[in-house]
Scaffold this active site. Sequence first.
Site, PDB file in Angstrom:
ATOM      1  N   ARG A  40       0.844  -1.203   0.000  1.00  0.00           N
ATOM      2  CA  ARG A  40       0.000   0.000   0.000  1.00  0.00           C
ATOM      3  C   ARG A  40       0.870   1.239   0.000  1.00  0.00           C
ATOM      4  O   ARG A  40       1.883   1.302   0.700  1.00  0.00           O
ATOM      5  CB  ARG A  40      -0.902   0.022   1.230  1.00  0.00           C
ATOM      6  N   SER A 135      -8.137  -1.563   0.223  1.00  0.00           N
ATOM      7  CA  SER A 135      -9.269  -1.886   1.096  1.00  0.00           C
ATOM      8  C   SER A 135     -10.130  -0.661   1.396  1.00  0.00           C
ATOM      9  O   SER A 135     -10.659  -0.032   0.486  1.00  0.00           O
ATOM     10  CB  SER A 135      -8.759  -2.550   2.371  1.00  0.00           C
ATOM     11  N   HIS A 136     -10.195  -0.281   2.662  1.00  0.00           N
ATOM     12  CA  HIS A 136     -11.096   0.793   3.105  1.00  0.00           C
ATOM     13  C   HIS A 136     -10.399   2.156   3.151  1.00  0.00           C
ATOM     14  O   HIS A 136     -11.004   3.131   3.574  1.00  0.00           O
ATOM     15  CB  HIS A 136     -11.620   0.437   4.493  1.00  0.00           C
ATOM     16  N   ASP A 306     -16.961  -2.473   2.610  1.00  0.00           N
ATOM     17  CA  ASP A 306     -15.838  -1.549   2.423  1.00  0.00           C
ATOM     18  C   ASP A 306     -15.413  -1.479   0.950  1.00  0.00           C
ATOM     19  O   ASP A 306     -16.060  -2.056   0.067  1.00  0.00           O
ATOM     20  CB  ASP A 306     -14.657  -1.920   3.327  1.00  0.00           C
ATOM     21  N   ASP A 308     -13.197  -2.832  -1.083  1.00  0.00           N
ATOM     22  CA  ASP A 308     -13.052  -4.038  -1.908  1.00  0.00           C
ATOM     23  C   ASP A 308     -14.037  -5.137  -1.524  1.00  0.00           C
ATOM     24  O   ASP A 308     -13.884  -6.288  -1.962  1.00  0.00           O
ATOM     25  CB  ASP A 308     -11.611  -4.564  -1.825  1.00  0.00           C
ATOM     26  N   ASP A 310     -14.817  -6.824   1.249  1.00  0.00           N
ATOM     27  CA  ASP A 310     -14.626  -7.964   2.154  1.00  0.00           C
ATOM     28  C   ASP A 310     -15.126  -7.710   3.572  1.00  0.00           C
ATOM     29  O   ASP A 310     -15.403  -8.647   4.304  1.00  0.00           O
ATOM     30  CB  ASP A 310     -13.174  -8.488   2.139  1.00  0.00           C
ATOM     31  N   ARG A 311     -15.267  -6.436   3.963  1.00  0.00           N
ATOM     32  CA  ARG A 311     -15.777  -6.159   5.316  1.00  0.00           C
ATOM     33  C   ARG A 311     -17.291  -5.943   5.297  1.00  0.00           C
ATOM     34  O   ARG A 311     -17.858  -5.643   4.247  1.00  0.00           O
ATOM     35  CB  ARG A 311     -15.121  -4.894   5.883  1.00  0.00           C
ATOM     36  N   THR A 375      -4.645 -11.971  14.867  1.00  0.00           N
ATOM     37  CA  THR A 375      -5.307 -11.126  13.881  1.00  0.00           C
ATOM     38  C   THR A 375      -4.770 -11.434  12.480  1.00  0.00           C
ATOM     39  O   THR A 375      -3.562 -11.546  12.290  1.00  0.00           O
ATOM     40  CB  THR A 375      -5.042  -9.653  14.241  1.00  0.00           C
ATOM     41  N   GLU A 394     -13.922 -11.711  12.695  1.00  0.00           N
ATOM     42  CA  GLU A 394     -12.989 -10.833  13.398  1.00  0.00           C
ATOM     43  C   GLU A 394     -13.690  -9.554  13.815  1.00  0.00           C
ATOM     44  O   GLU A 394     -14.602  -9.091  13.113  1.00  0.00           O
ATOM     45  CB  GLU A 394     -11.871 -10.384  12.456  1.00  0.00           C
ATOM     46  N   SER A 396     -12.663  -6.690  13.409  1.00  0.00           N
ATOM     47  CA  SER A 396     -12.445  -5.638  12.411  1.00  0.00           C
ATOM     48  C   SER A 396     -13.439  -5.761  11.246  1.00  0.00           C
ATOM     49  O   SER A 396     -13.106  -5.484  10.107  1.00  0.00           O
ATOM     50  CB  SER A 396     -11.004  -5.680  11.920  1.00  0.00           C
ATOM     51  N   LYS A 407     -12.525 -12.931   3.632  1.00  0.00           N
ATOM     52  CA  LYS A 407     -13.762 -12.497   4.256  1.00  0.00           C
ATOM     53  C   LYS A 407     -14.678 -11.941   3.168  1.00  0.00           C
ATOM     54  O   LYS A 407     -14.207 -11.560   2.092  1.00  0.00           O
ATOM     55  CB  LYS A 407     -13.510 -11.496   5.368  1.00  0.00           C
TER      56      LYS A 407
HETATM   57  C1  G6P Z   1      -6.793  -6.612   7.543  1.00  0.00           C
HETATM   58  C2  G6P Z   1      -6.879  -8.110   7.565  1.00  0.00           C
HETATM   59  C3  G6P Z   1      -7.745  -8.570   8.702  1.00  0.00           C
HETATM   60  C4  G6P Z   1      -7.283  -7.977  10.011  1.00  0.00           C
HETATM   61  C5  G6P Z   1      -7.119  -6.489   9.923  1.00  0.00           C
HETATM   62  C6  G6P Z   1      -6.421  -6.003  11.187  1.00  0.00           C
HETATM   63  O1  G6P Z   1      -8.059  -6.066   7.277  1.00  0.00           O
HETATM   64  O2  G6P Z   1      -7.414  -8.590   6.351  1.00  0.00           O
HETATM   65  O3  G6P Z   1      -7.734  -9.965   8.747  1.00  0.00           O
HETATM   66  O4  G6P Z   1      -8.203  -8.238  11.031  1.00  0.00           O
HETATM   67  O5  G6P Z   1      -6.332  -6.159   8.801  1.00  0.00           O
HETATM   68  O6  G6P Z   1      -6.039  -4.712  11.075  1.00  0.00           O
HETATM   69  P1  G6P Z   1      -5.125  -4.013  12.190  1.00  0.00           P
HETATM   70  O7  G6P Z   1      -5.043  -2.601  11.703  1.00  0.00           O
HETATM   71  O8  G6P Z   1      -5.896  -4.115  13.490  1.00  0.00           O
HETATM   72  O9  G6P Z   1      -3.821  -4.738  12.241  1.00  0.00           O
HETATM   73 ZN    ZN Z   2     -11.259  -4.680   2.601  1.00  0.00          ZN
END
Ligand code: G6P
Ligand code: ZN
Length: 580
Positions: A40, A135-136, A306, A308, A310-311, A375, A394, A396, A407
């Site tokens: 990223r 992602s988001h 989000d 892409d 997945d959330r 995580t 999760e 998140s 996800k």
């Molecule tokens: C990404 C991963 C998730 C994970 C998240 C944690 O979205 O795909 O599996 O839960 O990151 O993010 P963090 O900022 O808490 O490390």
């Molecule tokens: Zn995402």
Amino acid sequence: MSQTPQSHDNQSSALATDIPVLVYKTEPISGQTTGTSGMRKKTSVLVSNPSFLPNWVQSLFDALGGPSVLSGRTLILGGDGRFYNKTAAQTILRMAAANGFARVIVGRNALLTTPAVSALIPAREALGGIILTASHNPAGLDGDWGIKYNTGSGAPALQALTDAIYEKTQKIFEYKLADFGADIDLSSEGITSFAEGKFVVEVINPVDHYLTMLRSIFDFDALRELMARPDFSMLFDAMHASTGEYARVIFGIELGAGFRAVLNADPKEDFGGGHPDPNLTYAADLVDALDPTKNADAPQFGAASDGDGDRNMILGRGVFVSPADSVAIIADYASKAIPYFGKKGLKGVARSMPTASALDRVAEEKGVPLFYTPTGWKYFTNLMDAGKINICGEESFGTSSDHIREKDGVWAVLAWLSILAFENRDKEVGQFVTVQEILLAHWRKYGRTFNLRYDYEAVDAADAELLMLNLKGMAAGIVPYAEEIRRVLEFEYKDPVDGSVASNQGIIVQTRTGGRVVFRLSGTGSEGATLRIYFELYEAPSADMPNKDLNVVMKDLVSLALDLARVEEFIDRKAPTVIT
Ligand code: G6P
Ligand code: ZN
């Protein structure tokens, strides 16, 4: 194409494809660190350096084994629709041809959600898939850009591969691009063939395959009946990101909810200036639309996804379902409400360590194993491949099953709609069983896991490390802690499938009153460090428990934990930046 041939020493060479191939001289560029979420960067970094993307893509292709491995294989290509994706897609198509791929299957306008790519990879027997997404994170020239690779099972690349990609970026001296003469039209579906079919670009409808998969998982007739009820309506917020395409077709047309059920449905290159992260802060418009005190016509169900796709976030009229409760309730209903699980049964479930423990009690009641992982989705996919789990989630905002190896936001929404359809299957109009009633019934049966997360974003990285070091000292028995604390431990995970050990996965604090607090540093932040503190307090079923105020219940636990970790002192912050 934005390459500047003057600055490169190009030569043409004919490779397997018989399409002219240009070989560009290059040199390593710093900052191409790659993890399981890929690479990223600020978009401006890619736009201002035409070698930035080709360097990374060539390193990926080399790390995969080069032409001897790629030759004759298929690659899936898609993304979340953000700015720079269309440019990147043209470069990747040219590089795929030059490096030996026989076919690239790409979503129309280079759009495919992460779950759609994950589903397509094994279905089309592809070597893997490239997903253009951050992602988001906000998009646009001032925002972020990202690229990640998923392997043959559809799962995100494991660390051995992402480390190998990064290593290649540090040694790279040339990259290869095929010369098609012009950009390939990605705006309409169809096949473009080069060199008598030696290289083929197949532009597909981004939704078709994914929808077919969902039809085989859920009872679409039951969902259509739910949608047709006069006492039911839903709102899905696509946040101007990739799921708009999917939501319009799946919820709007296929299930009959109509286009007005989808907010912000047009994918935009800058996500409409928004931050497509489905939570109470960034999806505030949706939260307000579901609040009967602000909207008299608030629908019965709301959800968001989000960038892409997945959330997910799940809402009922005036109620938010926390991700920890959501996965527990989905697991509880799965076998009776979702045909996929009706056939296969619930094998086992998993949650990430910081996720509150509601799922554990469902697992116990159903007599299935519960896994508790660090995580990151990769820990779940290992368990899925070994057949140990088929539902996981999760905190998140990630929830999914073993139908794919990612996800899946839309899947989670359909799972909740299936639960509503199941509960309301024999109910007269006007007797609708709501999301809130389902949540309350769950708490009455299993007890309630109050949970809360504090994020301190963009703190000084060294300060955050020191705070964690102090807590590690407590876990090691070197630094003393208050009498109210029962135990402080550091989370380490031994993978039950491959035996690998993940250490340094966060600090768990258990209090004498039964509370649990987890401290960890985010692995996805883009500025300084982000300290995340997760609070959890379980209460057994009781008459007044459902109506308790989350913040009142958590007050003492929060102040105990902030004092214990000396948060204000270490990171110089009086309050968190985000509370979810
Ligand atoms: C990404 C991963 C998730 C994970 C998240 C944690 O979205 O795909 O599996 O839960 O990151 O993010 P963090 O900022 O808490 O490390
Ligand atoms: Zn995402």
